[in-house]
Design a protein around this motif. Structure first.
Motif, PDB file in Angstrom:
ATOM      1  N   GLY A  38       0.550  -1.169  -0.220  1.00 49.70           N
ATOM      2  CA  GLY A  38      -0.181   0.188   0.389  1.00 49.70           C
ATOM      3  C   GLY A  38       1.012   1.160  -0.212  1.00 49.70           C
ATOM      4  N   LYS A  39       2.333   1.057  -0.411  1.00 50.49           N
ATOM      5  CA  LYS A  39       3.157   2.366  -0.400  1.00 50.49           C
ATOM      6  C   LYS A  39       3.361   2.739  -2.129  1.00 50.49           C
ATOM      7  CE  LYS A  39       4.116   1.897   3.751  1.00 50.49           C
ATOM      8  NZ  LYS A  39       4.906   1.340   4.959  1.00 50.49           N
ATOM      9  N   GLY A  40       2.780   2.420  -2.801  1.00 49.37           N
ATOM     10  CA  GLY A  40       2.982   2.909  -3.814  1.00 49.37           C
ATOM     11  C   GLY A  40       2.835   4.631  -4.041  1.00 49.37           C
ATOM     12  N   GLY A  41       1.785   4.994  -3.341  1.00 48.94           N
ATOM     13  CA  GLY A  41       1.872   6.913  -3.690  1.00 48.94           C
ATOM     14  C   GLY A  41       3.646   7.349  -2.755  1.00 48.94           C
ATOM     15  N   ALA A  42       4.599   6.162  -2.414  1.00 46.66           N
ATOM     16  CA  ALA A  42       5.732   7.507  -1.317  1.00 46.66           C
ATOM     17  C   ALA A  42       6.465   8.253  -2.684  1.00 46.66           C
ATOM     18  CB  ALA A  42       6.130   5.788  -0.468  1.00 46.66           C
ATOM     19  N   VAL A  43       6.837   8.921  -1.822  1.00 49.03           N
ATOM     20  CA  VAL A  43       7.754   9.695  -2.609  1.00 49.03           C
ATOM     21  C   VAL A  43       8.189   8.919  -3.385  1.00 49.03           C
ATOM     22  CG1 VAL A  43       8.925  10.658  -0.376  1.00 49.03           C
ATOM     23  CG2 VAL A  43       8.715  12.187  -2.525  1.00 49.03           C
ATOM     24  N   HIS A  44       9.264   7.889  -2.457  1.00 50.16           N
ATOM     25  CA  HIS A  44      11.213   7.676  -3.313  1.00 50.16           C
ATOM     26  C   HIS A  44      10.411   6.490  -4.081  1.00 50.16           C
ATOM     27  CE1 HIS A  44      13.687  10.301  -1.438  1.00 50.16           C
ATOM     28  NE2 HIS A  44      13.130   9.435   0.142  1.00 50.16           N
ATOM     29  N   VAL A  45       9.315   5.785  -3.707  1.00 50.64           N
ATOM     30  CA  VAL A  45       8.158   4.845  -4.662  1.00 50.64           C
ATOM     31  C   VAL A  45       7.760   5.565  -5.973  1.00 50.64           C
ATOM     32  CG1 VAL A  45       7.059   3.405  -5.241  1.00 50.64           C
ATOM     33  CG2 VAL A  45       8.397   3.667  -2.749  1.00 50.64           C
ATOM     34  N   ARG A  46       7.750   6.715  -6.695  1.00 52.14           N
ATOM     35  CA  ARG A  46       7.250   7.730  -7.302  1.00 52.14           C
ATOM     36  C   ARG A  46       8.051   7.430  -7.840  1.00 52.14           C
ATOM     37  NH1 ARG A  46       1.737   9.396  -7.428  1.00 52.14           N
ATOM     38  NH2 ARG A  46       1.801   9.750  -8.884  1.00 52.14           N
ATOM     39  N   ALA A  47       9.814   8.378  -7.173  1.00 49.25           N
ATOM     40  CA  ALA A  47      10.758   8.881  -7.800  1.00 49.25           C
ATOM     41  C   ALA A  47      10.882   7.703  -8.887  1.00 49.25           C
ATOM     42  CB  ALA A  47      12.072   9.175  -6.892  1.00 49.25           C
ATOM     43  N   GLY A  48      11.600   6.167  -8.160  1.00 49.99           N
ATOM     44  CA  GLY A  48      11.852   4.539  -8.969  1.00 49.99           C
ATOM     45  C   GLY A  48      10.882   5.319 -10.210  1.00 49.99           C
ATOM     46  N   TRP A  49       9.752   4.635  -9.765  1.00 49.18           N
ATOM     47  CA  TRP A  49       8.496   4.466 -11.002  1.00 49.18           C
ATOM     48  C   TRP A  49       9.336   5.515 -12.305  1.00 49.18           C
ATOM     49  CZ3 TRP A  49       6.260   1.902 -13.986  1.00 49.18           C
ATOM     50  CH2 TRP A  49       4.897   2.489 -14.470  1.00 49.18           C
ATOM     51  N   GLU A  50       9.315   6.704 -11.866  1.00 48.23           N
ATOM     52  CA  GLU A  50       9.638   7.561 -13.008  1.00 48.23           C
ATOM     53  C   GLU A  50      11.149   7.530 -13.616  1.00 48.23           C
ATOM     54  OE1 GLU A  50       7.838   9.692 -14.305  1.00 48.23           O
ATOM     55  OE2 GLU A  50       6.143   9.387 -12.901  1.00 48.23           O
ATOM     56  N   ASN A  51      11.912   6.890 -13.059  1.00 51.83           N
ATOM     57  CA  ASN A  51      12.852   6.626 -13.171  1.00 51.83           C
ATOM     58  C   ASN A  51      12.653   5.212 -14.161  1.00 51.83           C
ATOM     59  OD1 ASN A  51      16.142   7.231 -12.651  1.00 51.83           O
ATOM     60  ND2 ASN A  51      16.289   5.043 -12.759  1.00 51.83           N
ATOM     61  N   LYS A  53      10.389   4.052 -15.783  1.00 52.96           N
ATOM     62  CA  LYS A  53       9.997   4.715 -17.059  1.00 52.96           C
ATOM     63  C   LYS A  53      10.344   5.320 -18.494  1.00 52.96           C
ATOM     64  CE  LYS A  53       6.365   7.304 -15.597  1.00 52.96           C
ATOM     65  NZ  LYS A  53       5.101   7.840 -15.215  1.00 52.96           N
ATOM     66  N   ASP A  54      11.752   6.241 -17.599  1.00 47.07           N
ATOM     67  CA  ASP A  54      12.685   6.607 -18.547  1.00 47.07           C
ATOM     68  C   ASP A  54      13.355   5.517 -18.923  1.00 47.07           C
ATOM     69  OD1 ASP A  54      11.708   9.293 -18.113  1.00 47.07           O
ATOM     70  OD2 ASP A  54      13.592   9.855 -16.018  1.00 47.07           O
ATOM     71  N   LEU A  55      13.619   5.186 -18.292  1.00 45.26           N
ATOM     72  CA  LEU A  55      14.734   3.780 -18.985  1.00 45.26           C
ATOM     73  C   LEU A  55      14.083   2.692 -19.536  1.00 45.26           C
ATOM     74  CD1 LEU A  55      17.780   3.246 -18.308  1.00 45.26           C
ATOM     75  CD2 LEU A  55      16.696   4.169 -15.691  1.00 45.26           C
ATOM     76  N   ILE A  56      12.731   2.372 -19.397  1.00 46.12           N
ATOM     77  CA  ILE A  56      11.860   1.321 -20.686  1.00 46.12           C
ATOM     78  C   ILE A  56      11.748   2.066 -21.684  1.00 46.12           C
ATOM     79  CG2 ILE A  56       9.743   0.379 -20.684  1.00 46.12           C
ATOM     80  CD1 ILE A  56       9.682   0.024 -17.651  1.00 46.12           C
ATOM     81  N   ARG A  57      11.255   3.824 -22.050  1.00 42.08           N
ATOM     82  CA  ARG A  57      11.517   4.461 -22.851  1.00 42.08           C
ATOM     83  C   ARG A  57      12.507   4.166 -23.669  1.00 42.08           C
ATOM     84  NH1 ARG A  57      10.136   9.057 -20.354  1.00 42.08           N
ATOM     85  NH2 ARG A  57       8.000   8.362 -19.284  1.00 42.08           N
ATOM     86  N   LEU A  58      13.947   4.490 -22.871  1.00 40.15           N
ATOM     87  CA  LEU A  58      15.134   4.704 -24.104  1.00 40.15           C
ATOM     88  C   LEU A  58      15.452   3.647 -24.611  1.00 40.15           C
ATOM     89  CD1 LEU A  58      17.650   6.496 -23.543  1.00 40.15           C
ATOM     90  CD2 LEU A  58      18.276   5.098 -21.716  1.00 40.15           C
ATOM     91  N   HIS A  59      15.266   2.308 -23.422  1.00 38.20           N
ATOM     92  CA  HIS A  59      14.874   0.798 -23.793  1.00 38.20           C
ATOM     93  C   HIS A  59      14.025   0.496 -25.426  1.00 38.20           C
ATOM     94  CE1 HIS A  59      15.483  -3.577 -23.630  1.00 38.20           C
ATOM     95  NE2 HIS A  59      14.436  -3.801 -23.995  1.00 38.20           N
ATOM     96  N   HIS A  60      13.731   1.031 -25.383  1.00 30.50           N
ATOM     97  CA  HIS A  60      12.344   0.517 -26.569  1.00 30.50           C
ATOM     98  C   HIS A  60      12.760   1.991 -27.725  1.00 30.50           C
ATOM     99  CE1 HIS A  60       8.461  -1.060 -24.314  1.00 30.50           C
ATOM    100  NE2 HIS A  60       9.943  -1.724 -23.719  1.00 30.50           N
ATOM    101  N   ASP A  61      12.950   3.044 -27.488  1.00 34.10           N
ATOM    102  CA  ASP A  61      13.097   3.875 -28.516  1.00 34.10           C
ATOM    103  C   ASP A  61      14.826   3.900 -29.050  1.00 34.10           C
ATOM    104  OD1 ASP A  61      11.300   5.653 -27.756  1.00 34.10           O
ATOM    105  OD2 ASP A  61      13.025   7.568 -26.767  1.00 34.10           O
ATOM    106  N   VAL A  62      15.444   2.799 -28.052  1.00 36.42           N
ATOM    107  CA  VAL A  62      16.719   3.155 -28.935  1.00 36.42           C
ATOM    108  C   VAL A  62      16.748   1.025 -29.526  1.00 36.42           C
ATOM    109  CG1 VAL A  62      19.200   1.300 -28.639  1.00 36.42           C
ATOM    110  CG2 VAL A  62      18.329   3.405 -27.720  1.00 36.42           C
ATOM    111  N   GLU A  63      16.377   0.607 -29.348  1.00 32.67           N
ATOM    112  CA  GLU A  63      15.738  -1.014 -29.890  1.00 32.67           C
ATOM    113  C   GLU A  63      14.488  -0.614 -31.287  1.00 32.67           C
ATOM    114  OE1 GLU A  63      16.310  -4.234 -26.808  1.00 32.67           O
ATOM    115  OE2 GLU A  63      13.949  -3.214 -26.909  1.00 32.67           O
ATOM    116  N   ASP A  64      13.893   0.067 -31.002  1.00 33.32           N
ATOM    117  CA  ASP A  64      12.642   0.380 -32.184  1.00 33.32           C
ATOM    118  C   ASP A  64      13.404   1.433 -33.482  1.00 33.32           C
ATOM    119  OD1 ASP A  64      10.682  -0.735 -31.108  1.00 33.32           O
ATOM    120  OD2 ASP A  64       9.972  -0.223 -30.362  1.00 33.32           O
ATOM    121  N   ALA A  65      14.419   2.280 -32.775  1.00 35.48           N
ATOM    122  CA  ALA A  65      14.439   2.984 -34.255  1.00 35.48           C
ATOM    123  C   ALA A  65      15.888   2.879 -34.422  1.00 35.48           C
ATOM    124  CB  ALA A  65      14.670   4.620 -32.752  1.00 35.48           C
TER     125      ALA A  65
END
Ligand SMILES: [Fe+2]
Length: 209
Positions: A38-51, A53-65
């Protein structure tokens, strides 16, 4: 993925992809644990999730493009191989929508554990598929020249990629794997990681509750 921006000569593409994939799995485990508590909203969890997402985006962009188009050119006319690459792109798109559902659950207080479970299952299936089919295919059809071109193109596209990628990969990994990964990096990158990137990454305390 951003890995190729830092691809060292001593490390195969295969090893690099596996290191990145393990880091995706590790972060998704952390997200699942936070959601279950029940800690999905904790500040460092949110920061980990944002990070993450950035890495997944990077991974997909590099592979796809950058990566898949080269493999596609190399297997032009081979229907089964082209189908594997089309599946990779489709799976990336599917993961994109599941990421959106986690964001909605976080924002609206929806069923976060379920959204995370669905994302995790899709990512795991995709990573396995990639490890078993697309990565071996890329390694079999691209020569050293082309890998170098991939690394150059990625380096030009996302200069921030290495700073994001290196400390994230080594976060929490076993000491042997950590030193294997770091010592295979070009010395200037390893030094930058030691002096700047990793201390900065640690200060962010991603995922801590
Ligand atoms: Fe992928």
């Amino acid at each position: 993925m951003g890995a190729f921006a830092v691809q060292p000569r001593e490390m195969t593409c295969h090893a690099l992809v596996h290191a990145a994939h393990d880091a995706f799995r590790r972060d998704l485990d952390r997200l699942a644990a936070a959601a279950a508590a029940g800690k999905g909203g904790a500040v460092h969890v949110r920061a980990g999730w944002e990070n993450l997402k950035d890495l997944i985006r990077l991974h997909h962009d590099v592979e796809d493009a950058v990566l898949w188009p080269r493999v596609e050119r190399a297997v032009a006319g081979r229907r089964a191989e082209r189908a594997v690459l089309a599946e990779m792109r489709a799976e990336h798109a599917g993961i994109g929508s599941l990421i959106g559902r986690v964001d909605v659950a976080l924002r609206d207080g929806g069923d976060l554990p379920r959204a995370v479970r669905e994302l995790r299952e899709a990512v795991e299936a995709h990573l396995r598929h990639e490890e078993m089919s697309a990565v071996p295919l890329a390694e079999s059809v691209l020569g050293p020249e082309e890998w170098r071109a991939v690394a150059d193109e990625v380096g030009g596209r996302c200069e921030a990629g290495a700073e994001l990628f290196v400390p994230w990969v080594v976060d929490g990994i076993a000491p042997v794997e950590r030193s294997r990964f770091l010592t295979a990096l070009p010395v200037p990158l390893r030094e930058r990681n030691r002096v700047m990137w990793e201390p900065r990454y640690r200060k962010r305390r991603l995922w801590s509750l």
